[in-house]
Design a protein around this motif. Sequence first.
Motif, PDB file in Angstrom:
ATOM      1  N   CYS A  73      42.831  35.420  37.545  1.00 29.26           N
ATOM      2  CA  CYS A  73      43.199  36.726  36.988  1.00 29.26           C
ATOM      3  C   CYS A  73      42.146  37.775  37.370  1.00 29.26           C
ATOM      4  N   MET A  74      40.869  37.420  37.229  1.00 24.83           N
ATOM      5  CA  MET A  74      39.794  38.361  37.583  1.00 24.83           C
ATOM      6  C   MET A  74      39.764  38.594  39.095  1.00 24.83           C
ATOM      7  N   SER A  75      39.915  37.508  39.863  1.00 29.57           N
ATOM      8  CA  SER A  75      39.856  37.655  41.338  1.00 29.57           C
ATOM      9  C   SER A  75      40.949  38.599  41.815  1.00 29.57           C
ATOM     10  N   GLU A  76      42.120  38.434  41.232  1.00 33.69           N
ATOM     11  CA  GLU A  76      43.237  39.291  41.621  1.00 33.69           C
ATOM     12  C   GLU A  76      42.924  40.744  41.261  1.00 33.69           C
ATOM     13  N   ALA A  77      42.366  40.918  40.060  1.00 35.73           N
ATOM     14  CA  ALA A  77      42.048  42.281  39.612  1.00 35.73           C
ATOM     15  C   ALA A  77      40.975  42.916  40.499  1.00 35.73           C
ATOM     16  N   VAL A  78      40.016  42.110  40.934  1.00 35.39           N
ATOM     17  CA  VAL A  78      38.950  42.643  41.798  1.00 35.39           C
ATOM     18  C   VAL A  78      39.537  43.278  43.057  1.00 35.39           C
ATOM     19  N   SER A  79      40.656  42.696  43.535  1.00 38.12           N
ATOM     20  CA  SER A  79      41.206  43.183  44.799  1.00 38.12           C
ATOM     21  C   SER A  79      41.871  44.550  44.674  1.00 38.12           C
ATOM     22  N   TYR A  80      42.223  44.976  43.471  1.00 35.70           N
ATOM     23  CA  TYR A  80      42.871  46.289  43.395  1.00 35.70           C
ATOM     24  C   TYR A  80      42.424  47.153  42.218  1.00 35.70           C
ATOM     25  N   GLN A  81      41.518  46.656  41.404  1.00 37.19           N
ATOM     26  CA  GLN A  81      41.129  47.488  40.258  1.00 37.19           C
ATOM     27  C   GLN A  81      39.705  48.006  40.384  1.00 37.19           C
ATOM     28  N   MET A  82      39.460  49.112  39.723  1.00 37.84           N
ATOM     29  CA  MET A  82      38.141  49.734  39.719  1.00 37.84           C
ATOM     30  C   MET A  82      37.223  48.970  38.758  1.00 37.84           C
ATOM     31  N   PRO A  83      35.890  49.040  38.996  1.00 37.79           N
ATOM     32  CA  PRO A  83      34.960  48.331  38.112  1.00 37.79           C
ATOM     33  C   PRO A  83      35.175  48.648  36.638  1.00 37.79           C
ATOM     34  N   TYR A  84      35.528  49.905  36.353  1.00 38.64           N
ATOM     35  CA  TYR A  84      35.777  50.317  34.963  1.00 38.64           C
ATOM     36  C   TYR A  84      36.869  49.436  34.343  1.00 38.64           C
ATOM     37  N   SER A  85      37.966  49.243  35.095  1.00 42.43           N
ATOM     38  CA  SER A  85      39.067  48.436  34.566  1.00 42.43           C
ATOM     39  C   SER A  85      38.680  46.970  34.523  1.00 42.43           C
ATOM     40  N   LEU A  86      37.868  46.542  35.483  1.00 39.15           N
ATOM     41  CA  LEU A  86      37.445  45.133  35.485  1.00 39.15           C
ATOM     42  C   LEU A  86      36.652  44.809  34.225  1.00 39.15           C
ATOM     43  N   ARG A  87      35.803  45.766  33.833  1.00 36.60           N
ATOM     44  CA  ARG A  87      35.003  45.530  32.625  1.00 36.60           C
ATOM     45  C   ARG A  87      35.913  45.442  31.397  1.00 36.60           C
ATOM     46  N   ARG A  88      36.938  46.276  31.367  1.00 36.52           N
ATOM     47  CA  ARG A  88      37.891  46.232  30.248  1.00 36.52           C
ATOM     48  C   ARG A  88      38.602  44.878  30.234  1.00 36.52           C
ATOM     49  N   LEU A  89      39.003  44.446  31.441  1.00 35.93           N
ATOM     50  CA  LEU A  89      39.718  43.173  31.540  1.00 35.93           C
ATOM     51  C   LEU A  89      38.813  42.026  31.104  1.00 35.93           C
ATOM     52  N   PHE A  90      37.560  42.054  31.573  1.00 33.82           N
ATOM     53  CA  PHE A  90      36.630  40.988  31.233  1.00 33.82           C
ATOM     54  C   PHE A  90      36.455  40.895  29.713  1.00 33.82           C
ATOM     55  N   ALA A  91      36.278  42.046  29.069  1.00 34.48           N
ATOM     56  CA  ALA A  91      36.102  42.057  27.614  1.00 34.48           C
ATOM     57  C   ALA A  91      37.359  41.497  26.935  1.00 34.48           C
ATOM     58  N   THR A  92      38.520  41.856  27.481  1.00 34.37           N
ATOM     59  CA  THR A  92      39.770  41.362  26.894  1.00 34.37           C
ATOM     60  C   THR A  92      39.865  39.845  27.025  1.00 34.37           C
ATOM     61  N   LEU A  93      39.470  39.334  28.182  1.00 34.95           N
ATOM     62  CA  LEU A  93      39.516  37.878  28.382  1.00 34.95           C
ATOM     63  C   LEU A  93      38.589  37.178  27.394  1.00 34.95           C
ATOM     64  N   LEU A  94      37.421  37.795  27.169  1.00 36.95           N
ATOM     65  CA  LEU A  94      36.473  37.182  26.222  1.00 36.95           C
ATOM     66  C   LEU A  94      37.083  37.072  24.827  1.00 36.95           C
ATOM     67  N   VAL A  95      37.764  38.136  24.419  1.00 34.44           N
ATOM     68  CA  VAL A  95      38.281  38.170  23.055  1.00 34.44           C
ATOM     69  C   VAL A  95      39.563  37.356  22.902  1.00 34.44           C
ATOM     70  N   TYR A  96      40.472  37.500  23.866  1.00 28.81           N
ATOM     71  CA  TYR A  96      41.802  36.900  23.664  1.00 28.81           C
ATOM     72  C   TYR A  96      42.023  35.573  24.372  1.00 28.81           C
ATOM     73  N   CYS A  97      41.209  35.232  25.349  1.00 35.28           N
ATOM     74  CA  CYS A  97      41.545  34.029  26.126  1.00 35.28           C
ATOM     75  C   CYS A  97      40.538  32.889  25.984  1.00 35.28           C
ATOM     76  N   ASN A  98      39.537  33.071  25.130  1.00 33.87           N
ATOM     77  CA  ASN A  98      38.543  32.018  24.894  1.00 33.87           C
ATOM     78  C   ASN A  98      38.143  31.246  26.139  1.00 33.87           C
ATOM     79  N   PRO A  99      37.508  31.860  27.107  1.00 32.45           N
ATOM     80  CA  PRO A  99      37.126  31.099  28.293  1.00 32.45           C
ATOM     81  C   PRO A  99      36.219  29.920  27.926  1.00 32.45           C
ATOM     82  N   ALA A 100      36.426  28.794  28.622  1.00 34.14           N
ATOM     83  CA  ALA A 100      35.617  27.612  28.333  1.00 34.14           C
ATOM     84  C   ALA A 100      34.170  27.860  28.740  1.00 34.14           C
TER      85      ALA A 100
END
Length: 281
Positions: A73-100
Motif C-alpha cells: 500500500c505504501m509502495s504504491e502510494a510512493v509512486s504517485y503521492q506527495m510526501p504530505y499525503s504519504l505521511r497522512r497515509l502512514f499515520a492512518t496505517l499506524l492507527v487503523y491497520c496495526n502493523p506487526a
Amino acid sequence: MWSRRKRHLTIGRIVTCHPTEGERYYLRLLLMNIRGPKSYEALRTIDGKCYSTFREAAEKIGLLHSDNNLIDCMSEAVSYQMPYSLRRLFATLLVYCNPANPKDLWTKFEDSMLEDFKRISTISKTNIQQLVLKHINEVLLSMGHNINEFKDIFGNVSFCKTTNEAKEIYFERNIIVSEEDIHLESKLNVEQKNAYDIILERVYSNKSGAFFIDGPGGTGKTFLYRALLAAIRTKGCIALATASSQAAASILLRRLSIIHVSKFLLTSMKISLAILVNKVH
Ligand SMILES: Nc1ncnc2c1ncn2[C@@H]1O[C@H](COP(=O)(O)OP(=O)(O)OP(=O)(O)O)[C@@H](O)[C@H]1O
C-alpha cells in the motif's frame, strides 16, 4: 514509434483504495492476490468455506498476518503521492491497520516521507525529521492519538520551538539573500531611497501601513522591491512578495501566489512586509 504492447501477467489495473475504506480495501487486497475469481462469493471462499466479509477472507489466507499488504500500500502510494499525503497515509496505517512491525514500515518509507522538507536547503537534517514527526503527530492528533503512543517507532518525541512554526514560516524566515540584493540599497537613486526609508521606517516602528508605488516602466520599481525584501529578510523577518500575474511574479525572487499569501496572512504571526506587485504586461 508505436510498439506492440508486451504481454505481461497483469490483466488490468484496479483502482486504489485507502485502508480506512474497510471492506473496499480488503476486496481490493483479495483481487490483487486471488487469480481468476468468478464472483464476490468466490473471493470470500477460502478452503471451501465462504466467509461473510472480505476482511475475514483476507485474514484466512494470511494476507493480514505480515505487513506485506501495508508495504504494498505504501509502495504504491510512493509512486504517485506527495510526501504530505504519504505521511497522512502512514499515520492512518499506524492507527487503523496495526502493523506487526511498524518500525520497519517507518524505516522503509521514511525517506519518501521527508522529501518535501529535504528540498528546502535551509532546513537542517535534524529539523527535517522534527518537521516530519510534527506533521505525523498532527495527523495522529486528528484521529485521537499522538506520536508518543508509538515510542517503538519514534522513541520519545518532543518538539522544539522552531518546529512549532508552520513549514512556510520556517521557510520564509530562512531565505538566503544574495550578496547582490544586499548591496542594492547603496545603489538606490534619491527617489528610490526616499521610498525605501519611508517604508522601512514604518516596518521597523511596528506600525501597519500600505504604500502604493507607481511609475513608468523601467524606472526602478522592481529594483526598489528587491532592496526592501533584502533588507527585511537579512534581519530574519518575513517579507512576502506576491504578484497577481505570473509574468510579474517571475521577476521577484521567492514570490508567492496571492492565494498562498492570503493563507499566510491569516495563519502567521508577525509579518514585517508584504509586497504585492500588480503589473499588467
Ligand atoms: N538605482 C538603480 N541603480 C542601477 N540600476 C537601476 C536602478 N534602478 C533601476 N535600475 C535598473 O533599471 C532597469 C529597470 O528597473 P526595474 O526593472 O526595477 O524597473 P520597473 O519600474 O520595475 O520596470 P517595469 O515596470 O517595466 O517592470 C533594471 O535593469 C534595473 O536593474
